[in-house]
Design a protein around this motif. Structure first.
Motif, PDB file in Angstrom:
ATOM      1  N   GLU A  80       0.809  -1.216   0.000  1.00 52.51           N
ATOM      2  CA  GLU A  80       0.000   0.000   0.000  1.00 52.51           C
ATOM      3  C   GLU A  80       0.844   1.267   0.000  1.00 52.51           C
ATOM      4  OE1 GLU A  80      -2.475  -0.537   3.392  1.00 52.51           O
ATOM      5  OE2 GLU A  80      -3.543  -2.237   2.505  1.00 52.51           O
ATOM      6  N   LEU A  81       2.118   1.163   0.315  1.00 47.77           N
ATOM      7  CA  LEU A  81       2.993   2.328   0.352  1.00 47.77           C
ATOM      8  C   LEU A  81       3.468   2.698  -1.046  1.00 47.77           C
ATOM      9  CD1 LEU A  81       5.203   1.380   3.412  1.00 47.77           C
ATOM     10  CD2 LEU A  81       3.266   2.946   3.369  1.00 47.77           C
ATOM     11  N   LYS A  82       3.861   3.972  -1.188  1.00 47.39           N
ATOM     12  CA  LYS A  82       4.401   4.431  -2.466  1.00 47.39           C
ATOM     13  C   LYS A  82       5.765   3.763  -2.678  1.00 47.39           C
ATOM     14  CE  LYS A  82       5.500   8.482  -5.133  1.00 47.39           C
ATOM     15  NZ  LYS A  82       5.486   9.938  -5.180  1.00 47.39           N
ATOM     16  N   GLY A  83       5.923   3.129  -3.825  1.00 47.31           N
ATOM     17  CA  GLY A  83       7.173   2.416  -4.121  1.00 47.31           C
ATOM     18  C   GLY A  83       7.249   1.058  -3.440  1.00 47.31           C
ATOM     19  N   GLY A  84       6.218   0.685  -2.732  1.00 48.96           N
ATOM     20  CA  GLY A  84       6.211  -0.583  -2.011  1.00 48.96           C
ATOM     21  C   GLY A  84       6.255  -1.806  -2.912  1.00 48.96           C
ATOM     22  N   PRO A  85       5.445  -1.827  -3.985  1.00 47.57           N
ATOM     23  CA  PRO A  85       5.506  -2.998  -4.865  1.00 47.57           C
ATOM     24  C   PRO A  85       6.897  -3.237  -5.453  1.00 47.57           C
ATOM     25  CG  PRO A  85       3.533  -1.744  -5.318  1.00 47.57           C
ATOM     26  CD  PRO A  85       4.346  -0.938  -4.353  1.00 47.57           C
ATOM     27  N   LYS A  86       7.625  -2.131  -5.766  1.00 47.61           N
ATOM     28  CA  LYS A  86       8.980  -2.289  -6.291  1.00 47.61           C
ATOM     29  C   LYS A  86       9.904  -2.856  -5.217  1.00 47.61           C
ATOM     30  CE  LYS A  86      12.749   0.265  -8.479  1.00 47.61           C
ATOM     31  NZ  LYS A  86      13.669  -0.719  -8.069  1.00 47.61           N
ATOM     32  N   GLN A  87       9.743  -2.368  -3.972  1.00 51.90           N
ATOM     33  CA  GLN A  87      10.572  -2.899  -2.878  1.00 51.90           C
ATOM     34  C   GLN A  87      10.280  -4.382  -2.636  1.00 51.90           C
ATOM     35  OE1 GLN A  87       9.702  -0.463   0.500  1.00 51.90           O
ATOM     36  NE2 GLN A  87      11.121   1.167  -0.088  1.00 51.90           N
ATOM     37  N   LEU A  88       9.010  -4.730  -2.709  1.00 49.44           N
ATOM     38  CA  LEU A  88       8.631  -6.125  -2.508  1.00 49.44           C
ATOM     39  C   LEU A  88       9.191  -7.003  -3.621  1.00 49.44           C
ATOM     40  CD1 LEU A  88       7.093  -8.202  -0.860  1.00 49.44           C
ATOM     41  CD2 LEU A  88       5.079  -7.657  -2.193  1.00 49.44           C
ATOM     42  N   ALA A  89       9.130  -6.530  -4.861  1.00 50.77           N
ATOM     43  CA  ALA A  89       9.690  -7.290  -5.982  1.00 50.77           C
ATOM     44  C   ALA A  89      11.196  -7.459  -5.808  1.00 50.77           C
ATOM     45  CB  ALA A  89       9.377  -6.601  -7.302  1.00 50.77           C
ATOM     46  N   PRO A  97      17.643 -23.163  -6.479  1.00 52.69           N
ATOM     47  CA  PRO A  97      17.543 -23.924  -7.733  1.00 52.69           C
ATOM     48  C   PRO A  97      16.689 -23.177  -8.762  1.00 52.69           C
ATOM     49  CG  PRO A  97      17.115 -25.337  -5.844  1.00 52.69           C
ATOM     50  CD  PRO A  97      17.201 -23.932  -5.334  1.00 52.69           C
ATOM     51  N   ALA A  98      16.923 -23.471 -10.020  1.00 53.57           N
ATOM     52  CA  ALA A  98      16.259 -22.750 -11.108  1.00 53.57           C
ATOM     53  C   ALA A  98      14.739 -22.886 -11.046  1.00 53.57           C
ATOM     54  CB  ALA A  98      16.771 -23.253 -12.445  1.00 53.57           C
ATOM     55  N   ASP A  99      14.234 -24.051 -10.682  1.00 54.03           N
ATOM     56  CA  ASP A  99      12.788 -24.236 -10.652  1.00 54.03           C
ATOM     57  C   ASP A  99      12.148 -23.466  -9.502  1.00 54.03           C
ATOM     58  OD1 ASP A  99      12.780 -25.971 -12.876  1.00 54.03           O
ATOM     59  OD2 ASP A  99      13.587 -27.538 -11.582  1.00 54.03           O
ATOM     60  N   PHE A 100      12.817 -23.411  -8.372  1.00 53.69           N
ATOM     61  CA  PHE A 100      12.346 -22.611  -7.243  1.00 53.69           C
ATOM     62  C   PHE A 100      12.297 -21.146  -7.668  1.00 53.69           C
ATOM     63  CE2 PHE A 100      12.833 -20.134  -3.407  1.00 53.69           C
ATOM     64  CZ  PHE A 100      12.070 -20.806  -2.467  1.00 53.69           C
ATOM     65  N   ALA A 101      13.375 -20.678  -8.318  1.00 54.83           N
ATOM     66  CA  ALA A 101      13.449 -19.290  -8.767  1.00 54.83           C
ATOM     67  C   ALA A 101      12.378 -18.991  -9.813  1.00 54.83           C
ATOM     68  CB  ALA A 101      14.835 -19.004  -9.340  1.00 54.83           C
ATOM     69  N   ARG A 102      12.044 -19.966 -10.649  1.00 49.71           N
ATOM     70  CA  ARG A 102      10.993 -19.769 -11.652  1.00 49.71           C
ATOM     71  C   ARG A 102       9.638 -19.537 -10.973  1.00 49.71           C
ATOM     72  NH1 ARG A 102      10.059 -24.273 -16.046  1.00 49.71           N
ATOM     73  NH2 ARG A 102      11.620 -23.174 -17.229  1.00 49.71           N
ATOM     74  N   GLY A 103       9.362 -20.271  -9.909  1.00 53.18           N
ATOM     75  CA  GLY A 103       8.116 -20.071  -9.163  1.00 53.18           C
ATOM     76  C   GLY A 103       8.061 -18.692  -8.528  1.00 53.18           C
ATOM     77  N   VAL A 104       9.178 -18.239  -7.969  1.00 52.43           N
ATOM     78  CA  VAL A 104       9.234 -16.904  -7.371  1.00 52.43           C
ATOM     79  C   VAL A 104       9.082 -15.840  -8.450  1.00 52.43           C
ATOM     80  CG1 VAL A 104      10.686 -15.302  -6.068  1.00 52.43           C
ATOM     81  CG2 VAL A 104      10.635 -17.709  -5.430  1.00 52.43           C
ATOM     82  N   ALA A 105       9.716 -16.054  -9.596  1.00 54.29           N
ATOM     83  CA  ALA A 105       9.641 -15.077 -10.687  1.00 54.29           C
ATOM     84  C   ALA A 105       8.202 -14.910 -11.177  1.00 54.29           C
ATOM     85  CB  ALA A 105      10.545 -15.504 -11.836  1.00 54.29           C
ATOM     86  N   GLU A 106       7.433 -15.984 -11.159  1.00 55.89           N
ATOM     87  CA  GLU A 106       6.041 -15.878 -11.581  1.00 55.89           C
ATOM     88  C   GLU A 106       5.254 -14.971 -10.636  1.00 55.89           C
ATOM     89  OE1 GLU A 106       2.371 -18.888 -11.827  1.00 55.89           O
ATOM     90  OE2 GLU A 106       4.097 -19.424 -13.062  1.00 55.89           O
ATOM     91  N   ILE A 107       5.513 -15.067  -9.348  1.00 57.96           N
ATOM     92  CA  ILE A 107       4.835 -14.214  -8.370  1.00 57.96           C
ATOM     93  C   ILE A 107       5.313 -12.774  -8.525  1.00 57.96           C
ATOM     94  CG2 ILE A 107       4.415 -13.822  -5.919  1.00 57.96           C
ATOM     95  CD1 ILE A 107       3.063 -16.330  -7.138  1.00 57.96           C
ATOM     96  N   ILE A 108       6.589 -12.575  -8.821  1.00 57.46           N
ATOM     97  CA  ILE A 108       7.094 -11.218  -9.058  1.00 57.46           C
ATOM     98  C   ILE A 108       6.359 -10.597 -10.243  1.00 57.46           C
ATOM     99  CG2 ILE A 108       9.101  -9.877  -9.817  1.00 57.46           C
ATOM    100  CD1 ILE A 108      10.838 -11.845  -8.215  1.00 57.46           C
ATOM    101  N   ASP A 109       6.185 -11.354 -11.305  1.00 54.65           N
ATOM    102  CA  ASP A 109       5.454 -10.851 -12.473  1.00 54.65           C
ATOM    103  C   ASP A 109       4.024 -10.467 -12.099  1.00 54.65           C
ATOM    104  OD1 ASP A 109       7.660 -11.206 -14.069  1.00 54.65           O
ATOM    105  OD2 ASP A 109       6.981 -13.140 -14.882  1.00 54.65           O
TER     106      ASP A 109
END
Length: 116
Positions: free
Chosen positions: A75-84, A95-107
């Protein structure tokens, strides 16, 4: 011998029993079914290695827990960028597959949460 078998044997041995052609007893030949549609081919894995679905799901689950714990930050200004950025840091050294799952949530966070 069970009851049905006994009855069938009794009918077969009875006087006046006539033989029954097999075509009358057996079901008709099945009509060939249309060819099934080919199954969808999964997208090739980047890197050409083995895809670990459990690792992928664990990465998504871990990232979702971080996002849920950081609701106020969204909810804070710039918060989504900090969270990403925080999620990208937790991908490092995994591992690459773990990182792929996290990357999907970042997107999802970058696409769905308005950054002010």
């Amino acid at each position: 011998m069970n009851l049905l078998a006994q009855q069938a044997l009794a009918r077969a041995l009875a006087r006046g029993a006539r033989p029954v052609p097999a075509a009358e007893v057996l079901p008709a030949a099945p009509v060939p079914a249309p060819a099934p549609e080919p199954a969808p081919v999964p997208a090739p894995v980047a890197g050409g290695g083995h895809f670990d679905r459990v690792g992928y799901l664990e990465g998504r689950r871990h990232a979702l827990e971080i996002v849920r714990a950081s609701k106020v930050l969204l909810e804070l200004k710039g918060g989504p960028k900090q969270l990403a950025d925080r999620l990208r840091q937790c991908m490092q050294g995994k591992p690459a597959d773990f990182a792929r799952g996290v990357a999907e949530i970042i997107d999802l966070v970058e696409r769905e949460v308005p950054s002010e």
